[in-house]
Motif scaffolding. Structure first.
Motif, PDB file in Angstrom:
ATOM      1  N   ALA A  53      49.567  12.719   0.398  1.00 46.52           N
ATOM      2  CA  ALA A  53      48.319  12.002   0.668  1.00 46.52           C
ATOM      3  C   ALA A  53      48.127  10.831  -0.268  1.00 46.52           C
ATOM      4  CB  ALA A  53      47.134  12.964   0.554  1.00 46.52           C
ATOM      5  N   SER A  54      47.250   9.934   0.150  1.00 45.69           N
ATOM      6  CA  SER A  54      46.864   8.809  -0.689  1.00 45.69           C
ATOM      7  C   SER A  54      45.725   9.229  -1.609  1.00 45.69           C
ATOM      8  CB  SER A  54      46.413   7.645   0.196  1.00 45.69           C
ATOM      9  OG  SER A  54      45.268   8.027   0.953  1.00 45.69           O
ATOM     10  N   ASN A  55      45.447   8.395  -2.591  1.00 44.77           N
ATOM     11  CA  ASN A  55      44.320   8.666  -3.480  1.00 44.77           C
ATOM     12  C   ASN A  55      43.012   8.223  -2.837  1.00 44.77           C
ATOM     13  OD1 ASN A  55      45.690   9.833  -5.642  1.00 44.77           O
ATOM     14  ND2 ASN A  55      46.210   7.844  -6.521  1.00 44.77           N
ATOM     15  N   THR A  56      41.941   8.744  -3.340  1.00 47.81           N
ATOM     16  CA  THR A  56      40.618   8.334  -2.895  1.00 47.81           C
ATOM     17  C   THR A  56      39.654   8.473  -4.070  1.00 47.81           C
ATOM     18  OG1 THR A  56      38.879   8.742  -1.252  1.00 47.81           O
ATOM     19  CG2 THR A  56      40.057  10.660  -2.074  1.00 47.81           C
ATOM     20  N   GLU A  57      38.407   8.150  -3.853  1.00 51.31           N
ATOM     21  CA  GLU A  57      37.416   8.203  -4.930  1.00 51.31           C
ATOM     22  C   GLU A  57      36.183   8.967  -4.468  1.00 51.31           C
ATOM     23  OE1 GLU A  57      36.471   4.303  -6.222  1.00 51.31           O
ATOM     24  OE2 GLU A  57      38.507   3.828  -6.917  1.00 51.31           O
ATOM     25  N   THR A  58      35.559   9.651  -5.405  1.00 46.93           N
ATOM     26  CA  THR A  58      34.311  10.347  -5.101  1.00 46.93           C
ATOM     27  C   THR A  58      33.182   9.335  -4.978  1.00 46.93           C
ATOM     28  OG1 THR A  58      32.929  12.216  -5.763  1.00 46.93           O
ATOM     29  CG2 THR A  58      33.584  10.693  -7.498  1.00 46.93           C
ATOM     30  N   THR A  59      32.078   9.781  -4.426  1.00 47.67           N
ATOM     31  CA  THR A  59      30.907   8.914  -4.266  1.00 47.67           C
ATOM     32  C   THR A  59      29.719   9.530  -4.998  1.00 47.67           C
ATOM     33  OG1 THR A  59      30.115  10.036  -2.267  1.00 47.67           O
ATOM     34  CG2 THR A  59      31.731   8.260  -1.971  1.00 47.67           C
ATOM     35  N   ALA A  60      28.689   8.731  -5.164  1.00 48.49           N
ATOM     36  CA  ALA A  60      27.462   9.248  -5.782  1.00 48.49           C
ATOM     37  C   ALA A  60      26.895  10.396  -4.945  1.00 48.49           C
ATOM     38  CB  ALA A  60      26.438   8.125  -5.915  1.00 48.49           C
ATOM     39  N   LEU A  61      27.029  10.296  -3.611  1.00 48.51           N
ATOM     40  CA  LEU A  61      26.580  11.379  -2.746  1.00 48.51           C
ATOM     41  C   LEU A  61      27.356  12.656  -3.049  1.00 48.51           C
ATOM     42  CD1 LEU A  61      25.100  12.610  -0.313  1.00 48.51           C
ATOM     43  CD2 LEU A  61      26.863  11.587   1.167  1.00 48.51           C
ATOM     44  N   GLY A  62      28.664  12.533  -3.225  1.00 44.07           N
ATOM     45  CA  GLY A  62      29.477  13.707  -3.537  1.00 44.07           C
ATOM     46  C   GLY A  62      29.086  14.353  -4.845  1.00 44.07           C
ATOM     47  N   GLU A  63      28.759  13.519  -5.840  1.00 43.94           N
ATOM     48  CA  GLU A  63      28.346  14.068  -7.132  1.00 43.94           C
ATOM     49  C   GLU A  63      27.006  14.791  -7.026  1.00 43.94           C
ATOM     50  OE1 GLU A  63      28.444  10.536  -9.408  1.00 43.94           O
ATOM     51  OE2 GLU A  63      30.622  10.573  -9.711  1.00 43.94           O
ATOM     52  N   VAL A  64      26.098  14.246  -6.206  1.00 45.65           N
ATOM     53  CA  VAL A  64      24.802  14.907  -5.997  1.00 45.65           C
ATOM     54  C   VAL A  64      24.997  16.238  -5.278  1.00 45.65           C
ATOM     55  CG1 VAL A  64      22.619  14.749  -4.735  1.00 45.65           C
ATOM     56  CG2 VAL A  64      23.427  12.799  -6.052  1.00 45.65           C
ATOM     57  N   GLU A  65      25.885  16.262  -4.271  1.00 44.52           N
ATOM     58  CA  GLU A  65      26.148  17.506  -3.540  1.00 44.52           C
ATOM     59  C   GLU A  65      26.691  18.591  -4.468  1.00 44.52           C
ATOM     60  OE1 GLU A  65      27.329  15.651   0.856  1.00 44.52           O
ATOM     61  OE2 GLU A  65      28.863  15.936  -0.691  1.00 44.52           O
ATOM     62  N   SER A  66      27.646  18.220  -5.306  1.00 41.66           N
ATOM     63  CA  SER A  66      28.229  19.202  -6.224  1.00 41.66           C
ATOM     64  C   SER A  66      27.233  19.623  -7.289  1.00 41.66           C
ATOM     65  CB  SER A  66      29.492  18.620  -6.870  1.00 41.66           C
ATOM     66  OG  SER A  66      30.508  18.403  -5.911  1.00 41.66           O
ATOM     67  N   ASN A  67      26.427  18.676  -7.744  1.00 44.87           N
ATOM     68  CA  ASN A  67      25.413  19.004  -8.738  1.00 44.87           C
ATOM     69  C   ASN A  67      24.392  19.991  -8.170  1.00 44.87           C
ATOM     70  OD1 ASN A  67      22.551  18.176 -10.103  1.00 44.87           O
ATOM     71  ND2 ASN A  67      24.223  17.967 -11.565  1.00 44.87           N
ATOM     72  N   SER A  68      23.998  19.782  -6.920  1.00 47.33           N
ATOM     73  CA  SER A  68      23.057  20.702  -6.266  1.00 47.33           C
ATOM     74  C   SER A  68      23.667  22.092  -6.113  1.00 47.33           C
ATOM     75  CB  SER A  68      22.657  20.156  -4.892  1.00 47.33           C
ATOM     76  OG  SER A  68      21.965  18.924  -5.022  1.00 47.33           O
ATOM     77  N   LEU A  69      24.965  22.141  -5.790  1.00 51.26           N
ATOM     78  CA  LEU A  69      25.649  23.426  -5.699  1.00 51.26           C
ATOM     79  C   LEU A  69      25.627  24.135  -7.050  1.00 51.26           C
ATOM     80  CD1 LEU A  69      27.392  25.538  -4.266  1.00 51.26           C
ATOM     81  CD2 LEU A  69      29.399  24.098  -4.764  1.00 51.26           C
ATOM     82  N   GLY A  70      25.853  23.390  -8.129  1.00 55.61           N
ATOM     83  CA  GLY A  70      25.795  23.975  -9.467  1.00 55.61           C
ATOM     84  C   GLY A  70      24.424  24.539  -9.785  1.00 55.61           C
ATOM     85  N   SER A  71      23.381  23.817  -9.382  1.00 57.95           N
ATOM     86  CA  SER A  71      22.009  24.308  -9.621  1.00 57.95           C
ATOM     87  C   SER A  71      21.737  25.586  -8.839  1.00 57.95           C
ATOM     88  CB  SER A  71      20.996  23.227  -9.230  1.00 57.95           C
ATOM     89  OG  SER A  71      21.150  22.074 -10.037  1.00 57.95           O
ATOM     90  N   LEU A  72      22.246  25.651  -7.602  1.00 54.35           N
ATOM     91  CA  LEU A  72      22.069  26.857  -6.794  1.00 54.35           C
ATOM     92  C   LEU A  72      22.787  28.044  -7.421  1.00 54.35           C
ATOM     93  CD1 LEU A  72      21.180  28.346  -4.210  1.00 54.35           C
ATOM     94  CD2 LEU A  72      23.297  27.522  -3.140  1.00 54.35           C
ATOM     95  N   ILE A  73      23.989  27.814  -7.891  1.00 53.25           N
ATOM     96  CA  ILE A  73      24.750  28.889  -8.543  1.00 53.25           C
ATOM     97  C   ILE A  73      24.015  29.366  -9.789  1.00 53.25           C
ATOM     98  CG2 ILE A  73      26.913  29.436  -9.733  1.00 53.25           C
ATOM     99  CD1 ILE A  73      28.283  27.422  -7.832  1.00 53.25           C
ATOM    100  N   ARG A  74      23.436  28.431 -10.524  1.00 53.52           N
ATOM    101  CA  ARG A  74      22.694  28.808 -11.733  1.00 53.52           C
ATOM    102  C   ARG A  74      21.494  29.683 -11.387  1.00 53.52           C
ATOM    103  NH1 ARG A  74      22.027  27.690 -16.923  1.00 53.52           N
ATOM    104  NH2 ARG A  74      19.943  27.762 -17.800  1.00 53.52           N
ATOM    105  N   SER A  75      20.716  29.281 -10.374  1.00 54.99           N
ATOM    106  CA  SER A  75      19.531  30.056 -10.021  1.00 54.99           C
ATOM    107  C   SER A  75      19.890  31.412  -9.427  1.00 54.99           C
ATOM    108  CB  SER A  75      18.668  29.268  -9.024  1.00 54.99           C
ATOM    109  OG  SER A  75      19.362  29.065  -7.807  1.00 54.99           O
TER     110      SER A  75
END
Length: 443
Positions: A30-52
């Motif tokens: 595969a080729s390389n790609t880059e994450t987006t601000a949306l992706g970081e928000v999605e993962s951050n929200s998942l982390g918050s859910l796991i914490r709670s």
């Protein structure tokens, strides 16, 4: 069954949103790609859910005894896939950890002079992350550079089912041709078609305005069929399940550590891409009760595997497995191996351990790689058989002999040039150091 406490949890998380990228439909390089601000928000929200869910002492799924204010690096381990998709998975893991362990002003130290120093950004918590490169460890990317898996892909494309689906998909691929700008519109390329459309629909307003209704749903449908066929197999030990087979080893090893009272590990995070999800869901029979999980999980999806201690009189250890698909609000229980409730840990291990690929050496055997080593890119390094070794030695000997002969000719030529009459004057007759060294070597 009422289960009283959670001893530990393994989270398998997919990366968040990124820009589109290309995967070879035959090799999955595969080729390389880059994450987006949306992706970081999605993962951050998942982390918050796991914490709670698992780090809040008021939650029914709170991990018994785990430290929740500040991260204890003895209790937490993080592994991140560092293969295809470039740095996207790593970025997603960092964003998830920021939600899981947010800045805390208690993350501070008092110096000898009684000065209090709080960590940057209001007490940012730095969690060690282990990156797993396929050149060193195949546990999180086992499907690339694997000859047996590539054969499995070709066999899938040759199957009657695939050929029938390809005919059925012709109208869609004709309709989508004007929206993918020269990309091959075939069922073999279904994943790349879907990924491109999905990315443009998210990030490109002009494209989103032009795309007809239902195109994205149809693209996802054919991509789901394609990826499910590539990353699954009829047998739990089949080569099509190789992504799940290497993941199973990580899961089983982590469960053993969590279950052992002398090991402090209580939380394992594995940040990866979508492929192992498909294999694991097929391998463990989750689809039989939850068919809606067929195909590609959304960005920031996660599997939670909880190790729970049973209540008296049955105090055995059980596994409760739940899944969160992308932007869903929370985890929903799923059941494995035909159980309609939690599965005993011993049964899960018994049914899964024979399918697990436990080492790079075993991975090479499963892939049909006969070389004794793998280079840093994960490509097989062939080891020549004995007749080829003799041939190699002969060629090397002749090459060295030719080099020696050429050196002698150069030496004689330069000696002859030195004997010629020189023009009168101050012309230097000093022999260059390089020639002197050649003389010394040839004497």
């Amino acid at each position: 069954m009422l289960l009283s406490k959670v001893l530990g949890v393994i989270i398998i998380a997919r990366n968040g949103d990124r820009y589109n990228y290309y995967q070879d439909p035959y090799t999955y390089s595969a080729s390389n790609t880059e994450t987006t601000a949306l992706g970081e928000v999605e993962s951050n929200s998942l982390g918050s859910l796991i914490r709670s869910t698992y780090f809040d002492s008021s939650s029914p799924s709170y991990i018994d005894g785990i430290r929740s204010d500040l991260v204890d690096n003895n209790e937490v381990k993080v592994r991140v896939k560092a293969g295809v998709e470039g740095s996207v998975v790593f970025d997603s893991a960092i964003a998830l950890l920021q939600g899981l362990f947010p800045p805390n002003p208690n993350n501070k130290i008092v110096l000898a002079n009684e000065t209090t120093v709080v960590a940057p950004l209001g007490g940012y918590q730095y969690v060690p992350v282990e990156t797993v490169e396929p050149g060193n460890d195949r546990s999180l990317e086992s499907w690339t550079n694997c000859p047996a898996f590539e054969k499995h892909i070709k066999d899938f494309y040759k199957s009657d089912d695939f050929k029938a689906k390809a005919k059925e998909a012709v109208p869609f691929f004709k309709a989508v041709k004007d929206y993918v700008f020269g990309r091959p519109t075939t069922l073999e390329n279904a994943w790349n078609i879907f990924d491109y459309i999905n990315s443009e629909l998210t990030h490109n307003k002009t494209f989103a305005y032009r795309l007809p209704p239902t195109i994205i749903e149809q693209a996802r449908h054919w991509a789901n069929f394609h990826e499910a066929g590539v990353f699954s197999d009829e047998s739990i030990t089949g080569i099509g399940n190789i992504a799940g087979r290497t993941l199973l080893h990580t899961i089983l090893e982590s469960l053993e550590r969590i279950a052992f009272n002398g090991d402090p590990l209580q939380f394992m995070l594995v940040e990866t891409t979508y492929q192992p999800f498909i294999s694991f869901i097929h391998q463990t029979g989750i689809l039989s009760e939850t068919p809606e999980l067929f195909g590609i999980p959304d960005y920031a999806s996660a599997l939670a595997i909880e190790l729970r201690r049973g209540s008296p009189p049955d105090v055995r250890d059980f596994l409760r497995i739940s899944f969160k698909n992308g932007s869903a609000h929370g985890f929903e229980d799923v059941h494995v191996f035909g159980h309609h409730a939690d599965i005993p840990l011993t049964e899960f291990i018994y049914r899964a351990e024979n399918a697990a690929i436990t080492s790079n050496k075993q991975w090479m055997q499963v892939c049909g790689i006969k070389s004794s080593s793998v280079n840093v890119l994960g490509l097989p390094v062939s080891v020549p058989s004995e007749p080829y070794q003799w041939f190699t030695y002969t060629v090397a000997f002749l090459a060295l002999g030719g080099l020696f002969f050429s050196s002698v000719k150069i030496y004689k030529k330069r000696r002859a040039e030195q004997r010629r009459l020189r023009l009168r004057g101050d012309e230097s007759a000093i022999v260059p150091p390089q020639v002197m060294q050649e003389k010394i070597r040839l004497v």
